[in-house]
Design an enzyme around this catalytic site. Structure first.
Site, PDB file in Angstrom:
ATOM      1  N   THR A   1      34.189  47.356  40.208  1.00 44.96           N
ATOM      2  CA  THR A   1      34.435  46.760  41.523  1.00 44.96           C
ATOM      3  C   THR A   1      35.302  47.725  42.311  1.00 44.96           C
ATOM      4  O   THR A   1      36.475  47.933  41.982  1.00 44.96           O
ATOM      5  CB  THR A   1      35.138  45.399  41.394  1.00 44.96           C
ATOM      6  OG1 THR A   1      34.275  44.497  40.692  1.00 44.96           O
ATOM      7  CG2 THR A   1      35.442  44.815  42.773  1.00 44.96           C
TER       8      THR A   1
ATOM      9  N   LYS B   1      30.176  41.363  46.128  1.00 42.18           N
ATOM     10  CA  LYS B   1      31.261  41.075  45.178  1.00 42.18           C
ATOM     11  C   LYS B   1      32.524  40.648  45.929  1.00 42.18           C
ATOM     12  O   LYS B   1      33.285  39.794  45.447  1.00 42.18           O
ATOM     13  CB  LYS B   1      31.547  42.308  44.317  1.00 42.18           C
ATOM     14  CG  LYS B   1      32.679  42.111  43.305  1.00 42.18           C
ATOM     15  CD  LYS B   1      32.376  41.018  42.291  1.00 42.18           C
ATOM     16  CE  LYS B   1      33.535  40.800  41.305  1.00 42.18           C
ATOM     17  NZ  LYS B   1      33.679  41.900  40.328  1.00 42.18           N
TER      18      LYS B   1
ATOM     19  N   LYS C   1      43.836  43.912  42.794  1.00 40.12           N
ATOM     20  CA  LYS C   1      43.081  45.093  43.221  1.00 40.12           C
ATOM     21  C   LYS C   1      41.863  44.677  44.038  1.00 40.12           C
ATOM     22  O   LYS C   1      41.604  45.213  45.126  1.00 40.12           O
ATOM     23  CB  LYS C   1      42.642  45.901  42.004  1.00 40.12           C
ATOM     24  CG  LYS C   1      41.831  47.156  42.355  1.00 40.12           C
ATOM     25  CD  LYS C   1      40.840  47.533  41.289  1.00 40.12           C
ATOM     26  CE  LYS C   1      39.680  46.591  41.201  1.00 40.12           C
ATOM     27  NZ  LYS C   1      38.541  47.053  40.392  1.00 40.12           N
TER      28      LYS C   1
END
Length: 291
Positions: free
Chosen positions: A97, A172, A240
């Site tokens: 990701t 995502k 993150k």
């Protein structure tokens, strides 16, 4: 069967590479920590490499599942990176990701070298990876997707091409926006139930049969009530991911007030020493603040 390299044997990459091996592919793995490579080879057929270049040199497909934008740059375009050794016509599939910006950047460099590129972040967490039941969101061209889909299907329940390179990462981001809000809502609901003197387990048994039902509710409420947060997707990884989301939102002018708020809550958990706790530990934050 294909020659496959897999870079990154964390809690996600370890079982994913294992499923590729069990599917009959010729798999070579690389991890910065050699002990992880050794552990993988004790579980699955394949071979280990001491460098990225050694791992990818003869591979038809190179999979990666590393930490962040900088890690991805390092293993692709850095000194001794994969791009310097991948053969023309090979395909790089990134399960990390990361930002859509670095994805497009690295896809262009790959294309200039005759290498295909798919951004393919996953959802389902460690449990989904171990069960081979991940959801994979893919960006790239149709031909590359059709080549890679049969391999990804070995550890996924759904693999979907959403558009050009970068589309997988953007999808995502939507996933993380929704998940962050759901976990905070579940944490608040459980906190309220306890404070109101209700049997929280009974409450979940009732409301999980109605409109409040969610994956988080069904899979995390018991460990949340038990105060067990040593599993699943870590707080620092969510921080993150939400940082990537909020940076992209700033670019496209999206207002994300709830996501901003939950991101701040995760910062608080990190400061409490919970950086490695599961993301469902938002309940622990609420309980620590209650009198």
């Amino acid at each position: 069967m294909s020659k496959v390299a897999f870079i990154g044997l964390g809690v996600m990459g370890f079982p994913m590479a294992g499923y590729l091996s069990r599917a009959g592919h010729e798999v070579c793995v690389y991890n910065r920590t050699a002990a992880k490579t050794k552990a993988w080879l004790e579980c699955y057929p394949g071979r280990g490499a001491e460098t990225v270049i050694e791992a990818v040199r003869e591979a038809d497909f190179v999979f990666a599942c590393v930490g962040n934008d900088d890690d991805l740059r390092e293993i692709t375009t850095g000194d001794n990176g994969a791009y310097s050794a991948m053969q023309e016509g090979a395909l790089f599939i990134d399960h990390t990701t990361v930002s859509a910006t670095v994805t497009r950047e690295l896809a262009k460099v790959a294309g200039d070298r005759g290498i295909g590129y798919l951004d393919a972040p996953v959802s389902g967490g460690q449990q989904g990876a171990e069960k081979g039941q991940l959801t994979i969101m893919v960006g790239g061209n149709t031909d590359d997707f059709q080549r890679a889909a049969p391999l990804m299907n070995s550890y996924a329940r759904q693999v979907t091409l959403l558009g050009p390179v970068g589309s997988g990462q953007l999808c995502k981001m939507v996933n993380q926006i929704c998940v962050a809000g759901l976990i905070e809502a579940l944490a608040e609901g459980l906190h309220f139930a306890r404070a109101a003197g209700l049997d929280a387990e009974q409450v979940i048994d009732v409301i999980s049969k109605g409109a409040a039902q969610s994956w988080q509710m069904e899979n995390r409420y018991q460990t949340m009530l038990a105060g067990e947060y040593n599993h699943g997707f870590a707080v620092d990884l969510m921080r993150k991911d939400l940082g990537i989301v909020l940076a992209e939102a700033k670019k496209n002018g999206t207002r994300l007030p709830v996501t901003n708020m939950v991101n701040e809550f995760y910062d608080e958990l990190h400061n409490m020493g919970g950086g490695r706790w599961d993301t469902s530990s938002l309940l622990a934050r609420l309980e620590s603040q209650s009198g």
